[in-house]
Design an enzyme around this catalytic site. Structure first.
Site, PDB file in Angstrom:
ATOM      1  N   PHE A  92     -13.028  52.233  17.532  1.00 29.07           N
ATOM      2  CA  PHE A  92     -14.251  52.126  16.734  1.00 29.07           C
ATOM      3  C   PHE A  92     -14.614  50.654  16.635  1.00 29.07           C
ATOM      4  CE2 PHE A  92     -16.386  51.890  12.557  1.00 29.07           C
ATOM      5  CZ  PHE A  92     -17.203  53.011  12.557  1.00 29.07           C
ATOM      6  N   GLU A 114     -16.834  42.067  14.388  1.00 30.87           N
ATOM      7  CA  GLU A 114     -17.004  41.082  15.458  1.00 30.87           C
ATOM      8  C   GLU A 114     -16.341  39.772  15.041  1.00 30.87           C
ATOM      9  OE1 GLU A 114     -21.133  40.745  16.446  1.00 30.87           O
ATOM     10  OE2 GLU A 114     -21.262  42.865  17.046  1.00 30.87           O
ATOM     11  N   THR A 166      -8.415  48.440  16.507  1.00 31.76           N
ATOM     12  CA  THR A 166      -7.224  49.263  16.723  1.00 31.76           C
ATOM     13  C   THR A 166      -7.475  50.229  17.883  1.00 31.76           C
ATOM     14  OG1 THR A 166      -6.630  49.125  14.400  1.00 31.76           O
ATOM     15  CG2 THR A 166      -5.664  50.943  15.633  1.00 31.76           C
ATOM     16  N   ARG A 219      24.268  48.151  -3.449  1.00 29.07           N
ATOM     17  CA  ARG A 219      24.605  46.730  -3.354  1.00 29.07           C
ATOM     18  C   ARG A 219      25.345  46.277  -4.623  1.00 29.07           C
ATOM     19  NH1 ARG A 219      25.522  42.145  -0.316  1.00 29.07           N
ATOM     20  NH2 ARG A 219      24.632  40.305  -1.301  1.00 29.07           N
ATOM     21  N   GLN A 242      19.081  44.968 -15.717  1.00 25.31           N
ATOM     22  CA  GLN A 242      17.767  45.255 -16.285  1.00 25.31           C
ATOM     23  C   GLN A 242      16.621  44.695 -15.441  1.00 25.31           C
ATOM     24  OE1 GLN A 242      17.765  44.028 -20.387  1.00 25.31           O
ATOM     25  NE2 GLN A 242      19.252  45.582 -20.975  1.00 25.31           N
ATOM     26  N   GLU A 263     -10.818  47.691   6.486  1.00 23.48           N
ATOM     27  CA  GLU A 263     -11.492  48.807   5.791  1.00 23.48           C
ATOM     28  C   GLU A 263     -12.108  48.326   4.481  1.00 23.48           C
ATOM     29  OE1 GLU A 263     -11.816  51.411   7.403  1.00 23.48           O
ATOM     30  OE2 GLU A 263     -10.060  51.753   8.654  1.00 23.48           O
TER      31      GLU A 263
END
Lengths: 266, 391
Positions: free
Chosen positions: B133, B137, B168, B276, B287, B371
């Site tokens: 699409f 530019e 894309t 971990r 916390q 977008e």
């Protein structure tokens, strides 16, 4: 050839293990809250095998499941994969069935469906792992059965299967209607497609109850169970670490061997 | 106490139908089995797993919301859930499906002739024709009205000149939807055109050295006296509103997709924080870490709720572009913040492709901009709320 596939819903084996629960007094495995039960994995292999046979040789595939209302989701998923019809077997009296009374209800349903050349089941269900129901169906219907196959193919009315053995497999030809249980080696079940999901979503799933099936009330559910669970518990695995002393690694090794012999481990 | 999974905690499933859940679970399984094991390698190698296109098409994910022409015609919630699960994998995977479906196929479906729809949509749905699409530019991004690409009528053809950037799928496309100003028109109206791969004067060089969207094809479109048949005009396209209508579809999908990326980061961070051990305890028992995890979970829950709400409105034909701007802006911004927090929770390991957050973090920098940039969506909403134009 028309094929019937039997389905069972089981607790999701992918659910976190800490969500696993049982009801010790009721002798039941409980489904984890908010995690939907899924189609038993081996039953998905049976569905895939049926769909491949249908694609190769034509015919219709009907899935049948005994369960609660939620089992319609399993049947819809099967239909989204390509199964033509789903039938739910549901009745209050079917509750707490064992393998024998489950096989009885499924066998009566298969008789009622009538048209079939092959019945495919998963080799076992991942909740109880008993592998009893398919053989029970075969017994009740007077059909030959072959368990745990890694390949199933049709040659006219003959069903050719590869049955898994400890050290290989054997090829068997079965004539006429039969029950075959499918193992996970047989295939990789396909994903449902979007179109399949939408088509299945619009289809109605008939529900057959005890009256519809004309079953003997004494042979269904807990009344018809031939087995009784006497104890159900989650085994505890307790670890205990004991350090073996010694001046040198060799001495520690020798002491370890002595200790293991003392404990009758070696 | 035993932990409660986020989906259980929010019970998001209670808002979904069985069909919607089955679709989500199917795409989730596909991504987990086929895509997650390879995405890190593709991201590193700057490649897209082209071999998965036929499987993606086979599932029905290309143009899934289009009715007819070999497409499934799913509702907006289902479409959103598909994109959410794809972007759990990677923004590049979701972008591939978004561009093919929401942008190119939607443009042909909405503005194309019946012949164009019949010709292109079924093969695009099957993944046999890949599309892109072309609107942005080099000198026209947030201001598409400033585009320089032109289409000049010449006998039975249009001659296209100009260039498109950050497109894309352009390097692998079989057909491009190109937006250009009609040179014969006094108003220079923007129209849509279909340009096929082997047309002379049509070139699509790849954009290399990207630090984001590396598992995605991104390229330019260069049009040099590119002569296309007159029937390749999308007849119902007229003005900038046409490409913007396509973008509105895609933006709706972005707001869903990024919640998948956010979820992937959250899952990774939650997992890491429970395993971990520092100072003798899992870091998840601290916390500061818990606050991060809770903030992430709350934003994911809010983003998902907004998505479902707006998708239901879309199915009722009541979704406005303002709502799309709100969802796109909020969800991308939150996903980016979640990816950063997740990256941080992973400590030094967080910069490795072994863990998802750094990849999503880098991708989301693109999503923040494409977008409709975060800033433009802010201006759209600001104008809507005040009635005053701040563009």
């Amino acid at each position: 050839m028309d094929i019937i596939v039997t389905l069972k819903q089981v607790p999701d084996p992918e659910a976190p293990k800490e969500t696993f629960r049982i009801d010790e007094s009721g002798m039941k495995i409980l489904n984890p809250p908010n995690i939907d039960p899924v189609i038993n994995g081996y039953d998905e292999n049976a569905i895939e095998a049926a769909l491949q046979l249908k694609e190769a040789a034509g015919g219709k595939v009907v899935a049948v499941s005994m369960g609660e209302t939620g089992a319609t989701r399993a049947l819809k998923q099967a239909m989204a994969m390509g199964v033509d019809e789903g039938i739910l077997l549901q009745d209050e009296s079917f509750a707490d069935a064992d393998a024998a009374s489950t096989a009885y209800v499924l066998a009566r349903a298969i008789e009622k469906i009538g048209s079939y050349g092959l019945i495919l089941c998963g080799r076992q269900a991942s909740d109880w792992d008993q592998s009893q129901v398919p053989s029970g169906i075969a017994e009740l219907l007077g059909l030959p059965s072959v368990t745990a196959v890694q390949k199933v193919a049709l040659q006219g009315d003959t069903v050719r299967v590869e049955r898994i053995l400890e050290d290989g497999y054997e090829v068997l030809d079965i004539h006429g209607p039969c029950v075959v249980t499918v193992s996970n080696e047989a295939n990789k079940p396909r994903y449902p497609t979007l179109k399949g999901i939408m088509t299945a979503g619009k289809k109605q799933i008939p529900v057959w109850d005890a009256a519809e099936l004309g079953v003997d009330a004494a042979q269904v559910g807990s009344a018809g169970a031939l087995t009784r669970v006497s104890k159900l518990y989650v085994p505890s695995f307790d670890g205990d670490c004991e350090f073996i002393a010694g001046e040198t690694p060799e001495e520690m090794g020798a002491n370890l061997a002595l200790r293991l012999r003392e404990l009758k481990i070696i | 106490m035993e932990p409660i999974a986020l989906d259980q905690l929010t019970d998001i499933d209670s808002m979904l139908t069985d069909d919607e859940r089955l679709t989500r679970d199917t795409v989730r399984q596909f991504v987990a089995e086929k895509y997650l094991p390879i995405v890190g390698e593709h991201f590193e190698a700057h490649t897209f797993p082209d071999h998965l296109v036929s499987e993606i098409a086979g599932l029905g994910l290309l143009g899934a919301s289009i009715k007819g022409y070999g497409c499934a015609g799913v509702n907006a919630v289902t479409y959103g859930l598909i994109l959410q699960e794809l972007e759990y994998g990677d923004s590049g995977l979701r972008s591939f499906v978004s561009v093919q479906g929401s942008l190119a196929m939607y443009a042909i479906y909405r503005f194309g002739s019946e012949a164009q729809r019949q010709h292109w949509l079924p093969r695009m749905a099957r993944g046999e024709a890949i599309s892109c699409f072309g609107l942005t530019e080099p000198d026209s991004g947030s201001d598409p009205g400033a585009m320089r690409t032109t289409a000049r009528p010449d006998g039975d053809a249009y001659v296209l000149n100009g260039s498109k950037m950050w497109i894309t799928n352009s390097p692998v496309c079989d057909v491009a939807v190109v937006w250009a100003k009609l040179a014969a028109d006094d108003h220079q109206t923007v129209r849509g055109f279909l340009v096929e791969r082997d047309t002379p004067g049509f070139d699509t060089p790849s954009i290399l050295r990207k630090m984001s969207m590396r598992a995605s094809h991104t390229g330019e479109i260069v049009l040099s006296d590119c002569r296309i048949p007159k029937e390749n005009l999308l007849p119902a396209s007229r003005g900038l509103g046409s490409p913007l209508a396509c973008l509105n579809q895609a933006r709706f999908g972005v707001s869903w997709g990024v919640m998948g990326a956010a979820r992937a980061c959250f899952d990774s961070a939650l997992d890491y924080s429970r395993s971990r051990v520092q100072f003798g305890v899992p870091i998840g028992s601290k916390q500061l870490i818990q606050e991060h995890l809770v903030d992430m979970a709350v934003e994911i829950a809010k983003g998902q709720l907004m998505n479902v709400h707006f998708a239901r409105l879309k199915d009722e034909g009541r979704l406005t572009p303002y709502q799309v701007s709100m969802a796109k802006k909020n969800n991308v911004r939150q996903a980016l913040a979640i990816a950063r927090k997740a990256r941080s929770i992973h400590g030094a390991s967080g910069i490795s492709l072994e863990h998802a957050p750094i990849r999503h973090l880098l991708n989301l920098e693109s999503v923040y901009t494409y977008e409709g940039t975060d800033e433009i969506h802010t201006l759209v909403l600001g104008r809507a709320l005040t009635g005053l134009d701040a563009f």
